[in-house]
Design a protein around this motif. Structure first.
Motif, PDB file in Angstrom:
ATOM      1  N   TYR A  24       0.866  -1.193   0.000  1.00  0.00           N
ATOM      2  CA  TYR A  24       0.000   0.000   0.000  1.00  0.00           C
ATOM      3  C   TYR A  24       0.888   1.223   0.000  1.00  0.00           C
ATOM      4  O   TYR A  24       1.913   1.262   0.692  1.00  0.00           O
ATOM      5  N   TYR A  69       4.636   5.685 -16.351  1.00  0.00           N
ATOM      6  CA  TYR A  69       3.867   6.247 -15.233  1.00  0.00           C
ATOM      7  C   TYR A  69       3.639   7.749 -15.453  1.00  0.00           C
ATOM      8  O   TYR A  69       2.525   8.244 -15.335  1.00  0.00           O
ATOM      9  N   TYR A  73       0.197   6.911 -17.163  1.00  0.00           N
ATOM     10  CA  TYR A  73      -0.561   6.460 -15.999  1.00  0.00           C
ATOM     11  C   TYR A  73      -1.086   7.655 -15.188  1.00  0.00           C
ATOM     12  O   TYR A  73      -2.294   7.757 -14.923  1.00  0.00           O
ATOM     13  N   LEU A  77      -4.896   8.851 -14.540  1.00  0.00           N
ATOM     14  CA  LEU A  77      -5.410   8.874 -13.173  1.00  0.00           C
ATOM     15  C   LEU A  77      -6.065  10.218 -12.888  1.00  0.00           C
ATOM     16  O   LEU A  77      -7.152  10.307 -12.303  1.00  0.00           O
ATOM     17  N   SER A  82      -9.276   7.014 -11.225  1.00  0.00           N
ATOM     18  CA  SER A  82      -8.733   5.711 -10.798  1.00  0.00           C
ATOM     19  C   SER A  82      -8.217   4.943 -12.019  1.00  0.00           C
ATOM     20  O   SER A  82      -8.710   5.154 -13.131  1.00  0.00           O
ATOM     21  N   VAL A 102      -0.426  -2.507 -10.420  1.00  0.00           N
ATOM     22  CA  VAL A 102      -0.717  -1.313  -9.605  1.00  0.00           C
ATOM     23  C   VAL A 102      -2.120  -0.807  -9.918  1.00  0.00           C
ATOM     24  O   VAL A 102      -2.471  -0.579 -11.078  1.00  0.00           O
ATOM     25  N   SER A 103      -2.931  -0.645  -8.842  1.00  0.00           N
ATOM     26  CA  SER A 103      -4.236   0.023  -8.981  1.00  0.00           C
ATOM     27  C   SER A 103      -4.177   1.267  -8.117  1.00  0.00           C
ATOM     28  O   SER A 103      -3.604   1.244  -7.018  1.00  0.00           O
ATOM     29  N   ALA A 104      -4.728   2.362  -8.613  1.00  0.00           N
ATOM     30  CA  ALA A 104      -4.620   3.609  -7.844  1.00  0.00           C
ATOM     31  C   ALA A 104      -5.934   4.389  -7.901  1.00  0.00           C
ATOM     32  O   ALA A 104      -6.663   4.308  -8.881  1.00  0.00           O
ATOM     33  N   GLN A 106      -7.454   8.334  -6.956  1.00  0.00           N
ATOM     34  CA  GLN A 106      -7.050   9.716  -6.608  1.00  0.00           C
ATOM     35  C   GLN A 106      -8.092  10.322  -5.664  1.00  0.00           C
ATOM     36  O   GLN A 106      -9.296  10.198  -5.895  1.00  0.00           O
ATOM     37  N   CYS A 119      -2.441   3.893  -3.599  1.00  0.00           N
ATOM     38  CA  CYS A 119      -2.048   2.814  -4.547  1.00  0.00           C
ATOM     39  C   CYS A 119      -2.047   1.463  -3.841  1.00  0.00           C
ATOM     40  O   CYS A 119      -1.632   1.357  -2.683  1.00  0.00           O
ATOM     41  N   LEU A 121      -0.464  -2.368  -4.599  1.00  0.00           N
ATOM     42  CA  LEU A 121       0.442  -3.100  -5.501  1.00  0.00           C
ATOM     43  C   LEU A 121       0.343  -4.592  -5.198  1.00  0.00           C
ATOM     44  O   LEU A 121       0.525  -5.005  -4.049  1.00  0.00           O
TER      45      LEU A 121
END
Ligand code: ADP
Length: 487
Positions: A24, A69, A73, A77, A82, A102-104, A106, A119, A121
């Protein structure tokens, strides 16, 4: 509603956050890390202080990951709020990469200004290995498919009931059926004697699973002709040992079979031919022993039989040399008129009716004189052997343009038209010849190869019951002969 100890709940949540099997991280919108759990700290191989002090999330990624990223990415985001499960590589301090998904999400302030990114992971090592394995299997399957497609052996699969399921290009070539015509039909239509059910029984009894069954059989081609094939059939069995499908590799062995037949004929013929003079030698020797004295006639017969034996063995050895392409000739300028006359004289000297004619006085050619003598001897011997009434044999020398020709003409039994194309094959004899004369069927094979080694050829004209003409054609040797230039 259950009353919970808020502090306990918060501590528990903190524990879950810290020790969860996934990483996390909380970051600021520019990627600076503000909170990380222990799992992520462990993955990076750095200290928590190091991470929170100055490290940005993207700095933990491999270089291509970092570029992705920042350029893709993070903008996505910002746009979507997301992004789910994107593959990156986390680089540990020891530089070892760790594949992660990776999921994120905002988080924004009430007035919509981005404030934090959360995030998650997931370790994707297993998934990566699985994907790699899958990729490997796919490549293997593609390679296998390419092998099957391009194989020079016919490769066929059938269902348990013998219905053809797949049929490669070599199978189409071998049997003359395109795949479209045979897939869905029964295997029996091309392999009428192949019994699939025996395969099921046999494979069930084999401990440790089925192994290919090998056999030689006869196949049927689309034009109705049959073909000798060898096949390897591998059954695929189901969980209960029942036959599910069969893979067959089928190879054309008609050439091998023809060779085997030729070998058998050869053995039968040579042993017969060699035994005759040996029997004669033995018979005459025994006769002399019984009588207790030398007999002129017996000695002559022994010498003649030994000469004949010597000739047969010589022919066999020469044919083997020709077959192995180890024929050595010593070509020297020679006079074909003289060579042909000498050959004819040798036979007339033995009292045989041979005449000689030449339109030329001298006809220069390049020749290995011993080998050429052998060619004329073969043709003249045949002319007498296959002339039951011992008619005249004529040797005629002529020149047509740059061709020097020696024709050996007989009025004997002649040769059926159907046999002419095979006349110069090894061990070929016209049917019924054995009744007429002994022989191995090598004389013409040897003669043609010898003449070809002189850069010439032999022409045959023959009519059954009328006679035959065998003409040796050699290039005339001229001073500007290109043939000469090779020497
Ligand atoms: P061989 O005489 O030992 O059988 P050859 O290779 O010299 O072998 O000849 C092959 C076959 O061709 C003979 O068996 C015979 O059937 C046929 N043949 C050859 N020359 C003649 C000929 N002059 N007349 C008729 N048949 C011939």
């Amino acid at each position: 509603m259950i009353k919970l100890d808020e502090q306990l709940v918060s501590e528990s949540m903190q524990g879950v956050f810290e020790h969860a099997p996934c990483g996390y991280a909380l970051t600021l919108p520019d990627g600076r890390l503000v909170r990380v759990n222990e799992t992520l700290v462990g993955w990076t191989g750095r200290s928590r202080e190091q991470l929170l002090d100055s490290t940005r999330f993207q700095d933990l990624l491999s270089i291509p990951g970092k570029i992705f990223y920042e350029n893709q990415y993070a903008p996505l985001l910002r746009l979507q709020g997301s992004v789910q499960g994107v593959a990156f590589e986390l680089v540990r301090q020891d530089r070892a990469p760790l594949p992660v998904l990776v999921s994120a999400v905002q988080r924004a302030t009430p007035d919509g200004i981005p404030a934090l990114i959360a995030c998650i992971l997931l370790d994707a090592t297993d998934r990566r290995a699985y994907e790699r394995e899958l990729q490997l299997r796919r490549v293997e399957a593609e390679q296998l498919a390419a092998i099957v497609t391009n194989s020079s052996d016919a490769i066929v699969t059938t269902s348990a009931s013998g219905e053809v399921l797949t049929w490669n290009a070599a199978a189409a070539e071998l049997f003359g059926f395109p795949a479209a015509d045979i897939v869905g039909r029964g295997l029996l239509s091309i392999l009428p004697t192949f019994d699939l059910s025996s395969l099921a029984g046999a494979s069930r009894r084999v401990p440790g699973g089925p192994s290919p069954v090998q056999m030689d059989t006869t196949g049927l081609r689309s034009d109705g002709s049959s073909i000798d094939v060898s096949l390897g059939a591998t059954p695929q069995l189901g969980l209960l040992g029942e036959l599910k499908s069969v893979s067959l590799i089928i190879r054309d062995i008609s050439e091998r079979r023809a060779l085997e037949r030729l070998q058998q004929e050869f053995l039968a013929m040579t042993s017969h031919e060699l035994r005759n003079p040996v029997a004669s030698i033995k018979g005459h020797a025994q006769l002399m022993r019984r009588r207790g004295r030398f007999e002129e006639r017996s000695i002559d017969a022994i010498v003649a039989a030994a000469d004949h034996l010597d000739g047969l063995i010589g022919d066999l050895m020469l044919a083997a040399q020709i077959q192995a392409e180890r024929l050595d000739l010593e070509l020297v300028p020679s006079d074909l008129v003289r060579e042909a006359r000498a050959a004819a004289d040798q036979y007339s000297g033995q009292g045989l009716p041979v005449r000689f004619e030449s339109q030329e006085d001298v006809l220069p050619v390049l020749a290995d004189r011993l080998r050429l003598k052998q060619v004329f001897a073969n043709l003249l011997t045949n002319a007498f052997k296959y002339s039951p009434d011992q008619g005249d044999v004529l040797v005629r020398v002529s020149r047509i343009g740059e061709d020097a020709r020696v024709a050996v003409i007989d009025h004997g039994m002649g040769i059926p038209a159907a046999a002419i194309p095979h006349l110069f094959d090894r061990f070929f004899r016209v049917e019924g010849s054995a009744r007429q004369a002994q022989g191995l069927g090598l004389g013409l094979f040897i003669s043609r190869r010898l003449v070809e080694a002189h850069n010439g050829h032999i022409v045959v004209h023959s009519e059954q019951d009328q006679g035959s003409t065998f003409t040796v054609v050699l290039p005339v040797l001229t001073s500007d002969s290109t043939w000469m230039a090779q020497f």
